[in-house]
Design an enzyme around this catalytic site. Structure first.
Site, PDB file in Angstrom:
ATOM      1  CG  HIS A   1      -6.040  -2.208   0.515  1.00  0.00           C
ATOM      2  ND1 HIS A   1      -5.272  -1.766  -0.543  1.00  0.00           N
ATOM      3  CD2 HIS A   1      -5.420  -1.758   1.643  1.00  0.00           C
ATOM      4  CE1 HIS A   1      -4.245  -1.073  -0.089  1.00  0.00           C
ATOM      5  NE2 HIS A   1      -4.306  -1.058   1.232  1.00  0.00           N
TER       6      HIS A   1
ATOM      7  CB  SER B   1      -0.950  -0.036   1.202  1.00  0.00           C
ATOM      8  OG  SER B   1      -1.938   0.966   1.116  1.00  0.00           O
TER       9      SER B   1
ATOM     10  CG  ASP C   1      -7.058  -2.299  -3.226  1.00  0.00           C
ATOM     11  OD1 ASP C   1      -7.641  -1.454  -2.530  1.00  0.00           O
ATOM     12  OD2 ASP C   1      -5.887  -2.652  -3.024  1.00  0.00           O
TER      13      ASP C   1
END
Length: 421
Positions: free
Chosen positions: A365, A226, A333
């Site tokens: 995610h 991320s 996501d």
């Protein structure tokens, strides 16, 4: 008095004096010890309250941007954590008690410049001084060197913490991989430039420490998840642009492979900015994190912290020192949209950098990074892809069976529905 009596009196006087001095020393030591303990305790309490005040200060600064979306996400996060509490307790117990972990190693002078080191049992050095003083080279001849993973966690540049990598490190330990999880300053304690500086210093520390841990300095992989993928890639590209500067602690060619998991690579994209704003990351917060200010030229400023723009700048000239790339993303996501990886891959390829892509159908995610590992080895497709990338061999994850960290499965499926990320 005769000579014999005089000598005896003199000896008794000296003995009395020495006993008195000895008692005084002992008394002073006894008085000094509690004083030292009190001083140490006061320093610990002072540090604790300083950290508490710092956290409250940062929270107050963030409250200026408080929105209903954040409150809803926070409530969903609490429910998500409650549903997965049994698994999180087991992971926390592993982190707190496992002897293969060296916790809170300081790598720099700034706040939160700490990292955790996960070393497979056979690679850990003995506890005695004699074993500590052994020649590292001699030890490495006896047993093969292990691959090393340097992991940079995500957290929207605001809630990142090195412990978030414990679950991944736990899985990699079973396959003899040394994992080093880096912590860094978060916003508003620091902005993107500060975070990249911390990450770069942490990578340099890990690269230099790898061999002493039994790691193979030729097999160091950098993994970011991320926001961590954004920061790690920026640190890597900045080091590549410096080429072979001898003053640097590490070089881009020290890294053999880079893996970006659900990463962000185009902060200058209006599409991404609008997406983040819709998801609750206010534009002003995002601009502040990226050091873009609030002027009309913020897009131009955002480009300075864009991995995509950096690749275009360093171009083919630095491609030979950069490692091969693997970009992994979930198709569903909603935190870091998959178009980030899809758009970044051609940019890398055009610069002459080797890049592979992996997209997981029906994954969001957190599924590949948190929920799938909790479900057990058979569900952990991310681990299989990472092991294939690190060892260049397929099917390794099937050689070790791990039971799910919690049951029943429907609770985990429910957690998927309430996850805020």
């Amino acid at each position: 008095l005769d000579t014999h009596t005089h000598t005896r009196i003199k000896k008794e006087a000296l003995l009395s004096l020495s006993l008195s001095l000895s008692l005084c020393r002992r008394f002073r030591r006894r008085r000094r010890t509690p004083r030292r303990k009190r001083k140490k305790m006061m320093l610990m309490l002072r540090k604790f309250f300083q950290n508490v005040l710092l956290i409250f200060g940062l929270l107050l600064r963030l409250l200026r941007f408080l929105r209903v979306t954040w409150i809803v996400k926070f409530l969903r996060l609490l429910l998500f954590s409650a549903l997965l509490l049994p698994a999180f307790v087991r992971i926390g117990w592993f982190y707190a008690t496992d002897g293969r972990i060296e916790r809170g190693v300081r790598y720099g002078k700034n706040a939160r410049n700490f990292l955790d080191v996960y070393v497979p049992r056979e690679e850990r050095r003995g506890e005695g001084k004699e074993e500590e003083d052994k020649d590292i080279e001699g030890e490495n001849k006896k047993q093969p060197l292990k691959p090393v993973v340097i992991f940079v966690t995500g957290g929207v540049w605001i809630i990142g913490y090195r412990v978030w990598g414990a679950l991944l490190a736990k899985s990699l330990l079973e396959f003899g991989v040394i994992t080093i999880c880096i912590d860094y300053r978060n916003f508003p304690q620091g902005v993107c430039g500060d975070m990249v500086e911390d990450v770069s210093n942490g990578i340099g520390f890990a690269v230099n420490k790898a061999k002493s841990l039994g790691g193979d300095p030729r097999k160091i992989n950098l993994i970011g998840q991320s926001a961590g993928a954004h920061l790690a890639s920026l640190a890597l590209f900045k080091q590549a642009s410096m080429k072979d500067n001898l003053k640097e602690k590490w070089h881009a060619k020290d890294i053999i492979g880079f893996v970006g998991i659900s990463g962000v690579y185009h902060p200058e994209s209006e599409e991404l900015i609008a997406h983040f704003d819709k998801q609750g990351l206010h534009r002003k917060i995002f601009f502040s994190i990226m050091e873009a200010g609030f002027s009309g030229r913020h897009i131009e400023a955002l480009g300075r912290n864009s991995p995509s723009e950096m690749v275009k700048l360093i171009g083919v000239e630095c491609a030979h020192v950069l490692p091969r790339f693997l970009l992994i993303h979930g198709e569903k996501d909603v935190s870091a949209p998959p178009f980030e990886s899809r758009n970044f891959a051609p940019t890398l390829a055009n610069a002459g950098i080797s890049v592979m892509e992996k997209y997981y159908n029906a994954k969001g995610h957190v599924e590949p990074f948190i929920l799938d590992p909790i479900l057990g080895r058979s569900e952990d497709i991310l681990l299989e892809d990472l092991l294939t990338f690190i060892f260049r061999r397929e099917g390794l994850s099937k050689t070790y069976k791990r039971q799910p960290l919690m049951r029943p499965r429907f609770i985990i499926e429910l957690a998927k529905r309430v996850v805020p990320f």
